[in-house]
Design a protein around this motif. Structure first.
Motif, PDB file in Angstrom:
ATOM      1  N   TYR A  94     115.889  31.103   9.563  1.00  0.00           N
ATOM      2  CA  TYR A  94     116.078  29.657   9.456  1.00  0.00           C
ATOM      3  C   TYR A  94     117.248  29.283   8.540  1.00  0.00           C
ATOM      4  O   TYR A  94     118.018  28.390   8.857  1.00  0.00           O
ATOM      5  CB  TYR A  94     114.787  29.011   8.948  1.00  0.00           C
ATOM      6  CG  TYR A  94     114.852  27.507   8.870  1.00  0.00           C
ATOM      7  CD1 TYR A  94     114.694  26.743  10.010  1.00  0.00           C
ATOM      8  CD2 TYR A  94     115.078  26.871   7.660  1.00  0.00           C
ATOM      9  CE1 TYR A  94     114.761  25.355   9.951  1.00  0.00           C
ATOM     10  CE2 TYR A  94     115.133  25.488   7.586  1.00  0.00           C
ATOM     11  CZ  TYR A  94     114.974  24.734   8.734  1.00  0.00           C
ATOM     12  OH  TYR A  94     115.037  23.356   8.659  1.00  0.00           O
ATOM     13  N   LYS A 120     111.146  20.267   7.033  1.00  0.00           N
ATOM     14  CA  LYS A 120     111.845  20.683   8.249  1.00  0.00           C
ATOM     15  C   LYS A 120     111.591  22.158   8.561  1.00  0.00           C
ATOM     16  O   LYS A 120     111.452  22.541   9.724  1.00  0.00           O
ATOM     17  CB  LYS A 120     113.345  20.417   8.129  1.00  0.00           C
ATOM     18  CG  LYS A 120     113.694  18.953   8.207  1.00  0.00           C
ATOM     19  CD  LYS A 120     115.188  18.736   8.088  1.00  0.00           C
ATOM     20  CE  LYS A 120     115.507  17.252   8.123  1.00  0.00           C
ATOM     21  NZ  LYS A 120     116.938  17.007   7.928  1.00  0.00           N
ATOM     22  N   GLU A 141     108.160  22.475  10.167  1.00  0.00           N
ATOM     23  CA  GLU A 141     108.211  22.043  11.570  1.00  0.00           C
ATOM     24  C   GLU A 141     108.849  23.124  12.438  1.00  0.00           C
ATOM     25  O   GLU A 141     108.343  23.443  13.523  1.00  0.00           O
ATOM     26  CB  GLU A 141     108.967  20.717  11.708  1.00  0.00           C
ATOM     27  CG  GLU A 141     108.229  19.540  11.116  1.00  0.00           C
ATOM     28  CD  GLU A 141     106.850  19.341  11.718  1.00  0.00           C
ATOM     29  OE1 GLU A 141     106.699  19.422  12.954  1.00  0.00           O
ATOM     30  OE2 GLU A 141     105.893  19.117  10.939  1.00  0.00           O
ATOM     31  N   TRP A 142     109.963  23.690  11.990  1.00  0.00           N
ATOM     32  CA  TRP A 142     110.601  24.782  12.719  1.00  0.00           C
ATOM     33  C   TRP A 142     109.653  25.970  12.833  1.00  0.00           C
ATOM     34  O   TRP A 142     109.517  26.570  13.907  1.00  0.00           O
ATOM     35  CB  TRP A 142     111.899  25.200  12.007  1.00  0.00           C
ATOM     36  CG  TRP A 142     112.494  26.454  12.564  1.00  0.00           C
ATOM     37  CD1 TRP A 142     113.341  26.559  13.633  1.00  0.00           C
ATOM     38  CD2 TRP A 142     112.257  27.789  12.108  1.00  0.00           C
ATOM     39  NE1 TRP A 142     113.649  27.883  13.856  1.00  0.00           N
ATOM     40  CE2 TRP A 142     112.992  28.656  12.933  1.00  0.00           C
ATOM     41  CE3 TRP A 142     111.499  28.337  11.074  1.00  0.00           C
ATOM     42  CZ2 TRP A 142     112.996  30.034  12.760  1.00  0.00           C
ATOM     43  CZ3 TRP A 142     111.495  29.714  10.900  1.00  0.00           C
ATOM     44  CH2 TRP A 142     112.238  30.547  11.730  1.00  0.00           C
ATOM     45  N   TYR A 143     109.003  26.323  11.732  1.00  0.00           N
ATOM     46  CA  TYR A 143     108.095  27.464  11.703  1.00  0.00           C
ATOM     47  C   TYR A 143     106.987  27.285  12.736  1.00  0.00           C
ATOM     48  O   TYR A 143     106.678  28.198  13.496  1.00  0.00           O
ATOM     49  CB  TYR A 143     107.507  27.608  10.294  1.00  0.00           C
ATOM     50  CG  TYR A 143     106.762  28.892  10.048  1.00  0.00           C
ATOM     51  CD1 TYR A 143     107.307  29.884   9.253  1.00  0.00           C
ATOM     52  CD2 TYR A 143     105.494  29.120  10.581  1.00  0.00           C
ATOM     53  CE1 TYR A 143     106.625  31.066   9.007  1.00  0.00           C
ATOM     54  CE2 TYR A 143     104.809  30.292  10.353  1.00  0.00           C
ATOM     55  CZ  TYR A 143     105.380  31.271   9.558  1.00  0.00           C
ATOM     56  OH  TYR A 143     104.698  32.434   9.333  1.00  0.00           O
ATOM     57  N   LYS A 144     106.386  26.104  12.764  1.00  0.00           N
ATOM     58  CA  LYS A 144     105.286  25.853  13.699  1.00  0.00           C
ATOM     59  C   LYS A 144     105.748  25.997  15.148  1.00  0.00           C
ATOM     60  O   LYS A 144     105.023  26.549  15.973  1.00  0.00           O
ATOM     61  CB  LYS A 144     104.686  24.466  13.482  1.00  0.00           C
ATOM     62  CG  LYS A 144     103.891  24.357  12.198  1.00  0.00           C
ATOM     63  CD  LYS A 144     103.073  23.093  12.099  1.00  0.00           C
ATOM     64  CE  LYS A 144     103.874  21.840  12.123  1.00  0.00           C
ATOM     65  NZ  LYS A 144     103.099  20.636  11.790  1.00  0.00           N
ATOM     66  N   LYS A 145     106.932  25.506  15.453  1.00  0.00           N
ATOM     67  CA  LYS A 145     107.426  25.530  16.832  1.00  0.00           C
ATOM     68  C   LYS A 145     108.019  26.878  17.231  1.00  0.00           C
ATOM     69  O   LYS A 145     107.891  27.301  18.375  1.00  0.00           O
ATOM     70  CB  LYS A 145     108.495  24.452  17.031  1.00  0.00           C
ATOM     71  CG  LYS A 145     107.949  23.055  16.976  1.00  0.00           C
ATOM     72  CD  LYS A 145     109.069  22.045  17.092  1.00  0.00           C
ATOM     73  CE  LYS A 145     108.517  20.643  16.873  1.00  0.00           C
ATOM     74  NZ  LYS A 145     109.574  19.659  16.687  1.00  0.00           N
ATOM     75  N   THR A 146     108.686  27.535  16.312  1.00  0.00           N
ATOM     76  CA  THR A 146     109.471  28.720  16.640  1.00  0.00           C
ATOM     77  C   THR A 146     108.849  30.020  16.139  1.00  0.00           C
ATOM     78  O   THR A 146     108.709  30.985  16.886  1.00  0.00           O
ATOM     79  CB  THR A 146     110.896  28.579  16.068  1.00  0.00           C
ATOM     80  OG1 THR A 146     111.452  27.371  16.557  1.00  0.00           O
ATOM     81  CG2 THR A 146     111.777  29.748  16.458  1.00  0.00           C
ATOM     82  N   TRP A 147     108.495  30.075  14.867  1.00  0.00           N
ATOM     83  CA  TRP A 147     108.063  31.342  14.279  1.00  0.00           C
ATOM     84  C   TRP A 147     106.576  31.612  14.481  1.00  0.00           C
ATOM     85  O   TRP A 147     106.175  32.751  14.741  1.00  0.00           O
ATOM     86  CB  TRP A 147     108.399  31.389  12.788  1.00  0.00           C
ATOM     87  CG  TRP A 147     108.362  32.782  12.253  1.00  0.00           C
ATOM     88  CD1 TRP A 147     107.331  33.384  11.590  1.00  0.00           C
ATOM     89  CD2 TRP A 147     109.378  33.774  12.374  1.00  0.00           C
ATOM     90  NE1 TRP A 147     107.645  34.675  11.273  1.00  0.00           N
ATOM     91  CE2 TRP A 147     108.908  34.937  11.747  1.00  0.00           C
ATOM     92  CE3 TRP A 147     110.645  33.774  12.944  1.00  0.00           C
ATOM     93  CZ2 TRP A 147     109.662  36.098  11.677  1.00  0.00           C
ATOM     94  CZ3 TRP A 147     111.395  34.936  12.868  1.00  0.00           C
ATOM     95  CH2 TRP A 147     110.894  36.079  12.245  1.00  0.00           C
ATOM     96  N   LYS A 148     105.747  30.598  14.381  1.00  0.00           N
ATOM     97  CA  LYS A 148     104.296  30.787  14.490  1.00  0.00           C
ATOM     98  C   LYS A 148     103.893  31.435  15.819  1.00  0.00           C
ATOM     99  O   LYS A 148     103.089  32.375  15.806  1.00  0.00           O
ATOM    100  CB  LYS A 148     103.583  29.455  14.286  1.00  0.00           C
ATOM    101  CG  LYS A 148     102.082  29.554  14.338  1.00  0.00           C
ATOM    102  CD  LYS A 148     101.444  28.196  14.070  1.00  0.00           C
ATOM    103  CE  LYS A 148      99.955  28.229  14.234  1.00  0.00           C
ATOM    104  NZ  LYS A 148      99.347  26.929  13.923  1.00  0.00           N
ATOM    105  N   PRO A 149     104.400  30.991  16.987  1.00  0.00           N
ATOM    106  CA  PRO A 149     104.015  31.675  18.227  1.00  0.00           C
ATOM    107  C   PRO A 149     104.395  33.159  18.230  1.00  0.00           C
ATOM    108  O   PRO A 149     103.615  34.003  18.682  1.00  0.00           O
ATOM    109  CB  PRO A 149     104.791  30.912  19.307  1.00  0.00           C
ATOM    110  CG  PRO A 149     105.057  29.573  18.711  1.00  0.00           C
ATOM    111  CD  PRO A 149     105.238  29.813  17.238  1.00  0.00           C
ATOM    112  N   GLU A 168     101.490  24.937   6.977  1.00  0.00           N
ATOM    113  CA  GLU A 168     101.239  23.674   6.277  1.00  0.00           C
ATOM    114  C   GLU A 168     100.864  23.888   4.806  1.00  0.00           C
ATOM    115  O   GLU A 168     100.944  22.954   4.010  1.00  0.00           O
ATOM    116  CB  GLU A 168     100.137  22.875   6.982  1.00  0.00           C
ATOM    117  CG  GLU A 168     100.527  22.382   8.348  1.00  0.00           C
ATOM    118  CD  GLU A 168     100.312  23.410   9.465  1.00  0.00           C
ATOM    119  OE1 GLU A 168      99.891  24.561   9.201  1.00  0.00           O
ATOM    120  OE2 GLU A 168     100.611  23.052  10.615  1.00  0.00           O
TER     121      GLU A 168
END
Length: 124
Positions: A49, A75, A78-86, A110
């Motif tokens: 990131y 930010k 938000e990036w982590y949830k959308k990109t890294w978490k999956p 969070e």
């Protein structure tokens, strides 16, 4: 000792530093279901990131530490949830009891959203 900007070629050695210091400064090898789980929560997402906010500590040309951070935690989350978490959940299904805290942090970014972010949005 020298502190310098991160280069992509540093990634492998930084993952090793993360593992070798991941048990409160001691070696975390074998403590988790997969040795790289720590790096995939506390290092690699930051390098992906905000590589511009990553720095490498070297002693006599040998990587001995790192500093990573983000300028805007909200930010980043938000990036982590959308990109890294999956990616994280696909790679690290909960396997061992020892993985619980690391897995919780890796799957619930969070936890970084603390009240102080309004005045201090960055974190290391």
């Amino acid at each position: 000792m020298q502190i310098r900007p991160y280069k992509i070629s540093d990634t492998k050695s930084l993952v090793q530093v993360c593992l070798k210091t991941g048990a409160a400064g001691r070696d975390a090898t074998g403590l988790y279901s997969q040795n790289n789980i720590l790096a995939n929560v506390y290092l690699l997402p930051y390098l992906k990131y905000s590589p511009d906010l990553a720095f490498v500590v070297e002693n006599n040309g040998i990587t001995s530490g790192y500093i990573v951070g983000v300028a805007d935690t909200q930010k980043f989350v938000e990036w982590y949830k959308k990109t890294w978490k999956p990616f994280f959940l696909g790679k690290y299904p909960l396997a061992l009891r020892s993985d619980l805290i690391v897995h919780r942090n890796g799957s619930n970014p969070e936890y970084m959203l603390i009240s102080e972010l309004e005045n201090y949005p960055a974190h290391l």
